[in-house]
Write an enzyme that holds these catalytic residues in place. Structure first.
Site, short mmCIF file in Angstrom:
data_model
loop_
_atom_site.label_atom_id
_atom_site.label_comp_id
_atom_site.label_asym_id
_atom_site.label_seq_id
_atom_site.Cartn_x
_atom_site.Cartn_y
_atom_site.Cartn_z
N SER A 42 32.23 70.02 114.48
CA SER A 42 32.85 71.25 114.50
C SER A 42 32.67 72.29 113.73
CB SER A 42 34.39 71.15 114.58
OG SER A 42 34.73 70.57 113.16
N ASP A 333 41.28 76.75 108.22
CA ASP A 333 42.34 75.90 108.79
C ASP A 333 42.26 74.42 108.13
OD1 ASP A 333 40.50 74.32 109.92
OD2 ASP A 333 40.60 75.01 112.19
N HIS A 336 38.26 73.43 108.54
CA HIS A 336 37.13 74.23 108.21
C HIS A 336 37.04 75.41 107.33
CE1 HIS A 336 37.67 72.53 112.44
NE2 HIS A 336 36.53 71.97 112.09
#
Ligand code: NAG
Ligand code: NAG
Ligand code: NAG
Length: 369
Positions: A42, A333, A336
């Site tokens: 991600s 977040d 990340h």
């Protein structure tokens, strides 16, 4: 009237041109690589998971809040490391592999195969649903090669691949969505941290060599970041203090040390025809977390968007209201970094010293062979 308007027009144009120059540090004319192929999780996924049944998705507001394009599946408030590197190269933003299979997309500048929740091991992230594992990403790259064969002869294709940058960002999920979840995965019962790092690197080496066999020659292999410092990890446990979890960072360092040794081993073995570079994102992020103000940042142990302790217990949900000063946060977040951090990492990858990128930086990789 007309001359005045046109002066205003031209000065606005000049302002926008110089603003663009600042954002890409004047590097936009530098087009060293034929293409870029991205493999990872991600931290670099630009939309592959949009097409999957997965809990690991970011195709909703407020993801992308600081972009003109809005939510795309990028796990960021803004642009990610791979977007920014592409800007330095003067390349267009890459399509996700999924988009290339579902829409008519130009693949000549490369493709992004990364998938949130994916890891080096196939089982990694399985509790989050579908994901394209590193092995699956290698297979998808083979699909792209078959597509490219329709537009290039073999000789051109092998030159094109040899001149492309392969960026690999894997390993984080093999810790946070595998080894560090003993209730869901058996790996921590089967292996001590050293053995786990050994078997991870053994598998990773096989995957890198598969990409090498398929024709890629220039590899930027990102280290795993200081996972003990991400809001998701510091919010865990009974009495979290907000300090980094040293035991987690110590595990990650076992992996990173082996990755750096692998880079040295492969550079010796393929000397003269291939280059493997270790991107030391761990050190760069630790430096930013320990001394944020030097980098124009303020908040290091709290997510900009999320819920619970350090806004890291539950990651950024649809329609959450994020912090307003996003360019001062290290973490967007629970998992990340913010665009502000990715911009620092991208610049260091591109033109950093050997403590950031070993043994050479990306601008050096571009002119090799
Ligand atoms: C491919 O290679 C041939 C020579 O083998 C060359 O004439 C041609 O221009 C090349 N095509 C592309 C798209 O690079
Ligand atoms: C790259 O780094 C070197 C050494 O710090 C510096 O002199 C040069 O201006 C940098 N180049 C770019 C394009 O940022
Ligand atoms: C990155 O590599 C380039 C090309 O070799 C070099 O000129 C530059 O100084 C390097 N950057 C740093 C900060 O060492």
């Amino acid at each position: 009237m007309v001359p005045l308007l046109s002066i205003v027009f031209w000065s606005l144009l000049l302002i926008s041109v110089s603003a663009n120059d600042v954002s890409t540090a004047g590097l936009s004319s530098f087009s060293p690589f034929s293409a870029m192929f991205v493999f990872g999780d991600s931290l670099v996924d630009n939309g592959n998971n949009n097409y999957l049944v997965s809990l690991a998705k970011a195709n909703y507001v407020p993801y992308g809040i600081d972009t003109s394009w809005g939510p795309t599946g990028r796990f960021s408030n803004g642009k990610m490391l791979v977007d920014l590197l592409g800007e330095f190269f003067g390349h267009p933003y890459l399509p996700s592999f999924a988009a290339t299979q579902n829409q008519d997309k130009d693949i000549t500048w490369g493709v992004n195969y990364a998938s949130a929740a994916a890891g080096i091991f196939d089982e990694t992230g399985r509790h989050l649903g579908q994901r394209i594992t590193f092995n699956g990403q290698v297979q998808n790259f083979q699909t792209t090669i078959n597509q490219l064969k329709a537009t290039m002869n073999d000789m051109n294709l092998s030159q094109y691949l040899a001149n492309s940058l392969a960026l690999v960002n894997h390993g984080s999920n093999d810790y946070i969505n595998n080894y560090l979840l003993p209730g869901l995965y058996s790996s921590s019962f089967l292996y001590d941290p050293t053995t786990y790092a050994d078997i991870l690197i053994k598998q990773y080496k096989t995957q890198i060599l598969s990409l090498h066999d398929l024709g890629l020659r220039k590899f930027l292999l990102a280290a795993v970041g200081p996972l003990g410092c991400i809001p998701n990890q510091i919010s865990r446990g009974f009495f979290p203090t907000g300090a980094c979890k040293d035991e987690v960072n110590t595990m990650v360092i076992l992996f990173n040390d082996r990755l750096k040794s692998l880079v040295d081993e492969l550079n010796t073995q393929y000397s003269g025809s291939s280059i493997f570079v270790y991107g030391n994102t761990f050190a760069a992020l630790m430096e930013i977390i320990q001394d944020p103000t030097t980098h124009g940042l303020v908040t290091t142990n709290r997510a900009c968007c999320g819920i619970g302790r350090f806004q890291g217990s539950i990651s950024c949900l649809p329609f959450s209201i994020p912090c307003s000063n996003r360019d001062q946060y290290v973490f967007w977040d629970a998992f990340h970094p913010s665009e502000a951090v990715d911009r620092i990492l991208a610049l260091r990858a591109f033109n950093g010293s050997t403590s950031d990128v070993h043994p050479v930086n990306v601008s050096q990789m571009a002119i090799m062979f």
